[in-house]
Design a protein around this motif. Structure first.
Motif, PDB file in Angstrom:
ATOM      1  N   MET A 204       0.856  -1.149  -0.217  1.00 11.88           N
ATOM      2  CA  MET A 204      -0.009   0.077  -0.026  1.00 11.88           C
ATOM      3  C   MET A 204       0.763   1.436  -0.030  1.00 11.88           C
ATOM      4  N   ARG A 205       0.597   2.272  -1.036  1.00 10.95           N
ATOM      5  CA  ARG A 205       1.243   3.524  -0.972  1.00 10.95           C
ATOM      6  C   ARG A 205       0.488   4.419  -0.477  1.00 10.95           C
ATOM      7  N   ILE A 206       0.913   5.324   0.479  1.00  8.50           N
ATOM      8  CA  ILE A 206       0.076   6.612   0.995  1.00  8.50           C
ATOM      9  C   ILE A 206       1.003   7.730   0.798  1.00  8.50           C
ATOM     10  N   ARG A 207       0.110   9.047   0.206  1.00 14.07           N
ATOM     11  CA  ARG A 207       0.607  10.251   0.356  1.00 14.07           C
ATOM     12  C   ARG A 207       0.194  11.016   1.635  1.00 14.07           C
ATOM     13  N   ILE A 208       1.209  11.670   2.314  1.00 11.42           N
ATOM     14  CA  ILE A 208       0.634  12.666   3.456  1.00 11.42           C
ATOM     15  C   ILE A 208       1.071  13.734   3.188  1.00 11.42           C
ATOM     16  N   SER A 209       0.137  14.757   3.167  1.00 11.34           N
ATOM     17  CA  SER A 209       0.251  16.250   3.194  1.00 11.34           C
ATOM     18  C   SER A 209       0.541  16.540   4.653  1.00 11.34           C
ATOM     19  N   TYR A 210       1.494  17.317   5.095  1.00 12.07           N
ATOM     20  CA  TYR A 210       1.608  17.882   6.168  1.00 12.07           C
ATOM     21  C   TYR A 210       2.297  19.372   6.335  1.00 12.07           C
ATOM     22  N   LYS A 211       2.062  19.882   7.409  1.00  7.84           N
ATOM     23  CA  LYS A 211       2.542  21.199   7.848  1.00  7.84           C
ATOM     24  C   LYS A 211       4.027  20.975   8.512  1.00  7.84           C
ATOM     25  N   LYS A 212       4.977  21.649   8.049  1.00  9.99           N
ATOM     26  CA  LYS A 212       6.156  22.124   8.955  1.00  9.99           C
ATOM     27  C   LYS A 212       6.225  23.124   9.621  1.00  9.99           C
ATOM     28  N   GLY A 213       6.398  23.448  10.897  1.00  8.32           N
ATOM     29  CA  GLY A 213       6.246  24.536  11.721  1.00  8.32           C
ATOM     30  C   GLY A 213       7.508  25.076  12.181  1.00  8.32           C
ATOM     31  N   TYR A 214       7.542  26.125  13.024  1.00 13.29           N
ATOM     32  CA  TYR A 214       8.639  26.831  13.582  1.00 13.29           C
ATOM     33  C   TYR A 214       9.567  25.673  14.245  1.00 13.29           C
ATOM     34  N   PRO A 215       8.950  24.900  15.273  1.00 15.32           N
ATOM     35  CA  PRO A 215       9.629  24.228  15.912  1.00 15.32           C
ATOM     36  C   PRO A 215      10.714  23.240  15.188  1.00 15.32           C
ATOM     37  N   ILE A 216      10.334  22.944  14.000  1.00 18.20           N
ATOM     38  CA  ILE A 216      11.314  22.079  13.278  1.00 18.20           C
ATOM     39  C   ILE A 216      11.656  22.539  11.941  1.00 18.20           C
ATOM     40  N   ARG A 217      11.717  24.203  11.988  1.00 16.73           N
ATOM     41  CA  ARG A 217      12.208  24.731  10.692  1.00 16.73           C
ATOM     42  C   ARG A 217      13.482  24.414  10.121  1.00 16.73           C
ATOM     43  N   PHE A 218      14.297  24.148  10.960  1.00 15.11           N
ATOM     44  CA  PHE A 218      15.886  23.944  11.028  1.00 15.11           C
ATOM     45  C   PHE A 218      16.143  22.166  10.797  1.00 15.11           C
ATOM     46  N   THR A 219      15.102  21.672  10.753  1.00 18.60           N
ATOM     47  CA  THR A 219      15.274  20.358  10.467  1.00 18.60           C
ATOM     48  C   THR A 219      15.624  19.763   8.890  1.00 18.60           C
ATOM     49  N   SER A 220      16.674  19.157   8.719  1.00 17.37           N
ATOM     50  CA  SER A 220      16.999  18.878   7.195  1.00 17.37           C
ATOM     51  C   SER A 220      16.154  17.787   6.586  1.00 17.37           C
ATOM     52  N   ALA A 221      16.019  17.903   5.388  1.00 13.24           N
ATOM     53  CA  ALA A 221      15.338  16.909   4.603  1.00 13.24           C
ATOM     54  C   ALA A 221      15.841  15.329   5.189  1.00 13.24           C
ATOM     55  N   LEU A 222      17.103  15.037   5.343  1.00 14.33           N
ATOM     56  CA  LEU A 222      17.369  13.737   5.755  1.00 14.33           C
ATOM     57  C   LEU A 222      16.955  13.442   7.285  1.00 14.33           C
ATOM     58  N   ASP A 223      16.869  14.460   7.953  1.00 15.02           N
ATOM     59  CA  ASP A 223      16.336  14.172   9.178  1.00 15.02           C
ATOM     60  C   ASP A 223      14.864  14.054   9.456  1.00 15.02           C
ATOM     61  N   LEU A 224      14.222  14.798   8.632  1.00 17.46           N
ATOM     62  CA  LEU A 224      12.924  14.532   8.307  1.00 17.46           C
ATOM     63  C   LEU A 224      12.528  13.108   8.083  1.00 17.46           C
ATOM     64  N   HIS A 225      13.389  12.507   7.010  1.00 15.53           N
ATOM     65  CA  HIS A 225      12.996  11.332   6.398  1.00 15.53           C
ATOM     66  C   HIS A 225      13.171  10.201   7.692  1.00 15.53           C
ATOM     67  N   ARG A 226      14.129  10.533   8.624  1.00 13.47           N
ATOM     68  CA  ARG A 226      14.332   9.852   9.835  1.00 13.47           C
ATOM     69  C   ARG A 226      13.186   9.784  10.592  1.00 13.47           C
ATOM     70  N   ILE A 227      12.707  11.140  10.903  1.00 12.34           N
ATOM     71  CA  ILE A 227      11.468  11.300  11.700  1.00 12.34           C
ATOM     72  C   ILE A 227      10.346  10.691  11.270  1.00 12.34           C
ATOM     73  N   TRP A 228       9.974  10.417   9.871  1.00 16.45           N
ATOM     74  CA  TRP A 228       8.820   9.782   9.378  1.00 16.45           C
ATOM     75  C   TRP A 228       9.094   8.215   9.663  1.00 16.45           C
ATOM     76  N   GLU A 229      10.315   7.742   9.472  1.00 15.70           N
ATOM     77  CA  GLU A 229      10.651   6.241   9.535  1.00 15.70           C
ATOM     78  C   GLU A 229      10.400   5.951  11.186  1.00 15.70           C
ATOM     79  N   ARG A 230      10.841   6.930  12.155  1.00 14.09           N
ATOM     80  CA  ARG A 230      10.860   6.596  13.439  1.00 14.09           C
ATOM     81  C   ARG A 230       9.187   6.604  14.009  1.00 14.09           C
TER      82      ARG A 230
END
Length: 209
Positions: A1-27
């Motif tokens: 199953m493939r899902i597409r998530i739409s989401y907001k990225k706010g001030y608390p994580i504005r300095f989170t990189s794309a690589l770290d965001l990838h890890r956040i979703w995995e975790r």
């Protein structure tokens, strides 16, 4: 199953990189007890596919990520389980199931829209308009990437205009190309107009096909 998530990225994580965001979703999926599909081969990787990367320091109202999961689950259940395991600053706005064979998100997006908020109340709308006109009158806007390679920013600007003030502060709306190998950066547009990084905050409104 493939899902597409739409989401907001706010001030608390504005300095989170794309690589770290990838890890956040995995975790977050692991904590939600939802099994993510892994690629095959000697070094299996979770099948998580971000859209056009959001530069560090930017916030966003509409980012997207495609994730492949092992089981077919109700979208409402996925949403409920994930919401309890996301960090502050990451907020899901919608989840949809998409065709398993659909092309990668990054290859479909053509342009992105931004709102840029100027932080100094002394900036007048008239001065901003004059700077925009001066920018658009340039035949070339040569900028330099971090790797030292120079490029012309001008053809990447689709549209730009100043707007009525929000809470006493003027803001700029901007549309840039967001194609593979032809992606404009909103902060580079502001630098080209003479604004330092401390004078503005960039919010991506969305990216479109």
């Amino acid at each position: 199953m493939r899902i597409r998530i739409s989401y907001k990225k706010g001030y608390p994580i504005r300095f989170t990189s794309a690589l770290d965001l990838h890890r956040i979703w995995e975790r977050s999926f692991r904590r939600a007890l939802i099994k993510v599909t892994y690629s095959k081969g000697f070094h299996p990787q979770p099948r998580i596919q971000l859209g056009i990367p959001l530069p560090l320091g930017f916030i966003s109202l509409d980012e997207k990520v495609d994730i492949w999961i092992e089981e077919s689950l109700l979208l409402d259940d996925i949403n409920r389980q994930l919401e309890q395991n996301l960090p502050v600053g990451l907020e899901i706005t919608s989840i949809q199931e998409i065709n398993i064979s659909e092309k990668a998100l990054s290859t479909q997006i053509q342009h992105s829209d931004y709102q840029i908020y100027l932080m100094d109340e002394s900036f007048s709308t008239q001065i901003i308009k004059e700077r925009i006109i001066s920018l658009l009158n340039e035949k070339e806007i040569i900028r330099e990437k971090r790797n030292g390679k120079k490029y012309d920013l001008r053809p990447l600007i689709v549209s730009i205009k100043s707007n009525t003030e929000i809470q006493g502060k003027p803001y700029i709306t901007l549309r840039l190309l967001s194609q593979q190998n032809r992606t404009g950066r909103a902060d580079e547009v502001m630098f080209a107009m003479g604004y330092p990084i401390t004078d503005f905050i960039v919010e991506r409104i969305g990216s479109y096909t």
